[in-house]
Design a protein around this motif. Sequence first.
Motif, PDB file in Angstrom:
ATOM      1  N   ASP A 135       0.819  -1.231   0.000  1.00  0.00           N
ATOM      2  CA  ASP A 135       0.000   0.000   0.000  1.00  0.00           C
ATOM      3  C   ASP A 135       0.843   1.268   0.000  1.00  0.00           C
ATOM      4  OD1 ASP A 135      -2.135  -1.660   0.078  1.00  0.00           O
ATOM      5  OD2 ASP A 135      -2.538  -1.429   2.229  1.00  0.00           O
ATOM      6  N   HIS A 136       2.058   1.191   0.547  1.00  0.00           N
ATOM      7  CA  HIS A 136       2.883   2.383   0.688  1.00  0.00           C
ATOM      8  C   HIS A 136       4.150   2.331  -0.152  1.00  0.00           C
ATOM      9  CE1 HIS A 136       0.214   3.565   3.948  1.00  0.00           C
ATOM     10  NE2 HIS A 136       0.381   2.357   4.487  1.00  0.00           N
ATOM     11  N   GLN A 137       4.233   1.387  -1.048  1.00  0.00           N
ATOM     12  CA  GLN A 137       5.383   1.309  -1.944  1.00  0.00           C
ATOM     13  C   GLN A 137       5.375   2.517  -2.884  1.00  0.00           C
ATOM     14  OE1 GLN A 137       7.905  -0.897  -1.806  1.00  0.00           O
ATOM     15  NE2 GLN A 137       6.919  -1.746   0.026  1.00  0.00           N
ATOM     16  N   ASP A 138       6.557   3.036  -3.154  1.00  0.00           N
ATOM     17  CA  ASP A 138       6.739   4.202  -4.041  1.00  0.00           C
ATOM     18  C   ASP A 138       6.113   5.476  -3.482  1.00  0.00           C
ATOM     19  OD1 ASP A 138       8.030   2.537  -5.894  1.00  0.00           O
ATOM     20  OD2 ASP A 138       6.104   1.998  -6.831  1.00  0.00           O
ATOM     21  N   HIS A 139       5.727   5.459  -2.201  1.00  0.00           N
ATOM     22  CA  HIS A 139       5.219   6.675  -1.554  1.00  0.00           C
ATOM     23  C   HIS A 139       6.351   7.387  -0.815  1.00  0.00           C
ATOM     24  CE1 HIS A 139       0.724   5.260  -1.325  1.00  0.00           C
ATOM     25  NE2 HIS A 139       1.198   5.346  -2.559  1.00  0.00           N
ATOM     26  N   LEU A 140       6.160   8.695  -0.608  1.00  0.00           N
ATOM     27  CA  LEU A 140       7.126   9.442   0.184  1.00  0.00           C
ATOM     28  C   LEU A 140       6.884   9.131   1.657  1.00  0.00           C
ATOM     29  CD1 LEU A 140       9.365  11.528   0.585  1.00  0.00           C
ATOM     30  CD2 LEU A 140       7.604  13.324   0.486  1.00  0.00           C
ATOM     31  N   VAL A 141       7.805   8.375   2.254  1.00  0.00           N
ATOM     32  CA  VAL A 141       7.686   7.990   3.660  1.00  0.00           C
ATOM     33  C   VAL A 141       8.830   8.636   4.425  1.00  0.00           C
ATOM     34  CG1 VAL A 141       7.642   6.089   5.308  1.00  0.00           C
ATOM     35  CG2 VAL A 141       6.548   5.827   3.068  1.00  0.00           C
ATOM     36  N   ARG A 142       8.490   9.393   5.457  1.00  0.00           N
ATOM     37  CA  ARG A 142       9.500  10.077   6.260  1.00  0.00           C
ATOM     38  C   ARG A 142       9.498   9.494   7.664  1.00  0.00           C
ATOM     39  NH1 ARG A 142       8.087  16.424   4.876  1.00  0.00           N
ATOM     40  NH2 ARG A 142       9.031  16.507   2.787  1.00  0.00           N
ATOM     41  N   SER A 143      10.578   9.807   8.364  1.00  0.00           N
ATOM     42  CA  SER A 143      10.583   9.457   9.789  1.00  0.00           C
ATOM     43  C   SER A 143       9.553  10.315  10.486  1.00  0.00           C
ATOM     44  CB  SER A 143      11.964   9.705  10.394  1.00  0.00           C
ATOM     45  OG  SER A 143      12.244  11.090  10.437  1.00  0.00           O
ATOM     46  N   ILE A 144       9.020   9.815  11.582  1.00  0.00           N
ATOM     47  CA  ILE A 144       7.937  10.536  12.262  1.00  0.00           C
ATOM     48  C   ILE A 144       8.408  11.887  12.778  1.00  0.00           C
ATOM     49  CG2 ILE A 144       8.303   9.584  14.601  1.00  0.00           C
ATOM     50  CD1 ILE A 144       5.215   9.243  14.683  1.00  0.00           C
ATOM     51  N   GLU A 145       9.710  11.970  13.180  1.00  0.00           N
ATOM     52  CA  GLU A 145      10.255  13.240  13.654  1.00  0.00           C
ATOM     53  C   GLU A 145      10.331  14.259  12.517  1.00  0.00           C
ATOM     54  OE1 GLU A 145      11.690  10.352  14.069  1.00  0.00           O
ATOM     55  OE2 GLU A 145      11.576   9.949  16.242  1.00  0.00           O
ATOM     56  N   GLU A 146      10.837  13.824  11.363  1.00  0.00           N
ATOM     57  CA  GLU A 146      10.946  14.727  10.210  1.00  0.00           C
ATOM     58  C   GLU A 146       9.566  15.174   9.728  1.00  0.00           C
ATOM     59  OE1 GLU A 146      12.702  14.739   5.611  1.00  0.00           O
ATOM     60  OE2 GLU A 146      12.855  12.945   6.872  1.00  0.00           O
ATOM     61  N   ALA A 147       8.624  14.212   9.636  1.00  0.00           N
ATOM     62  CA  ALA A 147       7.265  14.546   9.188  1.00  0.00           C
ATOM     63  C   ALA A 147       6.581  15.503  10.165  1.00  0.00           C
ATOM     64  CB  ALA A 147       6.451  13.274   9.025  1.00  0.00           C
ATOM     65  N   ALA A 148       6.773  15.238  11.472  1.00  0.00           N
ATOM     66  CA  ALA A 148       6.143  16.104  12.480  1.00  0.00           C
ATOM     67  C   ALA A 148       6.691  17.518  12.382  1.00  0.00           C
ATOM     68  CB  ALA A 148       6.361  15.532  13.872  1.00  0.00           C
ATOM     69  N   SER A 149       8.011  17.641  12.194  1.00  0.00           N
ATOM     70  CA  SER A 149       8.619  18.960  12.054  1.00  0.00           C
ATOM     71  C   SER A 149       8.081  19.683  10.826  1.00  0.00           C
ATOM     72  CB  SER A 149      10.140  18.824  11.956  1.00  0.00           C
ATOM     73  OG  SER A 149      10.741  20.093  11.741  1.00  0.00           O
ATOM     74  N   HIS A 150       7.957  18.936   9.716  1.00  0.00           N
ATOM     75  CA  HIS A 150       7.453  19.530   8.473  1.00  0.00           C
ATOM     76  C   HIS A 150       6.010  20.016   8.633  1.00  0.00           C
ATOM     77  CE1 HIS A 150       6.488  20.039   4.238  1.00  0.00           C
ATOM     78  NE2 HIS A 150       5.481  19.187   4.384  1.00  0.00           N
ATOM     79  N   HIS A 151       5.161  19.187   9.189  1.00  0.00           N
ATOM     80  CA  HIS A 151       3.743  19.555   9.320  1.00  0.00           C
ATOM     81  C   HIS A 151       3.521  20.577  10.423  1.00  0.00           C
ATOM     82  CE1 HIS A 151       1.918  16.853   6.380  1.00  0.00           C
ATOM     83  NE2 HIS A 151       2.852  15.977   6.696  1.00  0.00           N
ATOM     84  N   ARG A 152       4.403  20.559  11.439  1.00  0.00           N
ATOM     85  CA  ARG A 152       4.289  21.577  12.481  1.00  0.00           C
ATOM     86  C   ARG A 152       4.541  22.963  11.894  1.00  0.00           C
ATOM     87  NH1 ARG A 152       7.132  19.238  15.983  1.00  0.00           N
ATOM     88  NH2 ARG A 152       5.420  18.409  17.260  1.00  0.00           N
ATOM     89  N   LYS A 153       5.513  23.044  10.998  1.00  0.00           N
ATOM     90  CA  LYS A 153       5.787  24.325  10.340  1.00  0.00           C
ATOM     91  C   LYS A 153       4.598  24.757   9.477  1.00  0.00           C
ATOM     92  CE  LYS A 153      10.825  23.740  10.126  1.00  0.00           C
ATOM     93  NZ  LYS A 153      11.992  23.558   9.224  1.00  0.00           N
ATOM     94  N   ARG A 154       3.995  23.783   8.786  1.00  0.00           N
ATOM     95  CA  ARG A 154       2.821  24.122   7.971  1.00  0.00           C
ATOM     96  C   ARG A 154       1.663  24.617   8.840  1.00  0.00           C
ATOM     97  NH1 ARG A 154       1.270  19.804   3.463  1.00  0.00           N
ATOM     98  NH2 ARG A 154      -0.125  21.570   2.992  1.00  0.00           N
ATOM     99  N   LEU A 155       1.443  23.922   9.956  1.00  0.00           N
ATOM    100  CA  LEU A 155       0.367  24.341  10.856  1.00  0.00           C
ATOM    101  C   LEU A 155       0.633  25.736  11.419  1.00  0.00           C
ATOM    102  CD1 LEU A 155      -0.355  21.013  12.791  1.00  0.00           C
ATOM    103  CD2 LEU A 155      -1.733  22.060  10.983  1.00  0.00           C
ATOM    104  N   THR A 156       1.907  25.989  11.735  1.00  0.00           N
ATOM    105  CA  THR A 156       2.272  27.318  12.247  1.00  0.00           C
ATOM    106  C   THR A 156       1.952  28.393  11.212  1.00  0.00           C
ATOM    107  OG1 THR A 156       4.035  26.371  13.598  1.00  0.00           O
ATOM    108  CG2 THR A 156       4.142  28.738  13.155  1.00  0.00           C
ATOM    109  N   SER A 157       2.268  28.089   9.947  1.00  0.00           N
ATOM    110  CA  SER A 157       1.956  29.060   8.890  1.00  0.00           C
ATOM    111  C   SER A 157       0.443  29.240   8.752  1.00  0.00           C
ATOM    112  CB  SER A 157       2.564  28.608   7.560  1.00  0.00           C
ATOM    113  OG  SER A 157       1.949  27.408   7.093  1.00  0.00           O
ATOM    114  N   TYR A 158      -0.304  28.151   8.909  1.00  0.00           N
ATOM    115  CA  TYR A 158      -1.764  28.263   8.865  1.00  0.00           C
ATOM    116  C   TYR A 158      -2.278  29.134  10.003  1.00  0.00           C
ATOM    117  CZ  TYR A 158      -1.729  24.267   5.616  1.00  0.00           C
ATOM    118  OH  TYR A 158      -1.527  23.447   4.548  1.00  0.00           O
TER     119      TYR A 158
END
Length: 271
Positions: A135-158
């Motif tokens: 189900d997740h082959q060829d998908h962009l999979v990040r470590s939970i720390e990296e993903a959390a940092s990325h989405h936290r920045k997006r939420l902050t911008s929101y």
Amino acid sequence: IPVSGGQVEARSLMEVTAALAGIQAEANCPICLENFRDPVTIKCGHNVCRSCIEQSWEGQQDRFPCPVCRHPCLQWHFRSNTQLGNIVEIAKLLHITRSKRKEETRLCEKHNQVLTHFCEEDLEVLCPLCTQLPDHQDHLVRSIEEAASHHRKRLTSYMELLKKQVADFQKLVTSQEREPSELRKKVEKQRKKLFSEFEHLNKFLDREHEAALSRLAYEEKHVQQKLNANITAFSESISTLNNLLKEVAEKSVMSEVKLLTDIQSLQNRCE
């Protein structure tokens, strides 16, 4: 289907997390969307930061609307909410405690493994076994720390964008609420101006009325004087003519000699 202890713990943790998130949301000011700072309660019952409500009501004169329900307060009045302030501090501590909990307590419901990765395509938190599924082959999979940092920045911008939108709409609402007050001031100013102009006009008309009456009285007096003078002159003429008529009548019955004596003078006066 048997439920493992890890799954029960994971579900309990999710419930606690949801409850803490609810408490955290209630600890936020509806104006600045941050944790309450020196919270106060206004007449309608809503709570806001003291500095936020003071800024929201700045410039208001006769109506102080609630920024949440728009209920109009007739005077600048609010009271400190010490109990809410204490709850906010507790919520902060709970948030810190929750943030410090180790992420390994979050377990995958399928494999009972620690959640360590995040699929950006499906937006799902994954364990190491999940990343190996088709189900997740060829998908962009990040470590939970990296993903959390990325989405936290997006939420902050929101959040920054939403705060700006809230502030812009708040300014529009404040501007619209000030318009009736400004309109009343303009109408009152115009009313006073019109009253003053009509008052001056009335005074001018009164003066003109008095002057016209005075001129009429003078003209009436002048005409009456002329009429009186004419009447006097006519009366004198009538008296003179009556005397002459009497003299002519007496002359006409005299004897021939007396009639003809001094007839020239009498005829001259008659002519």
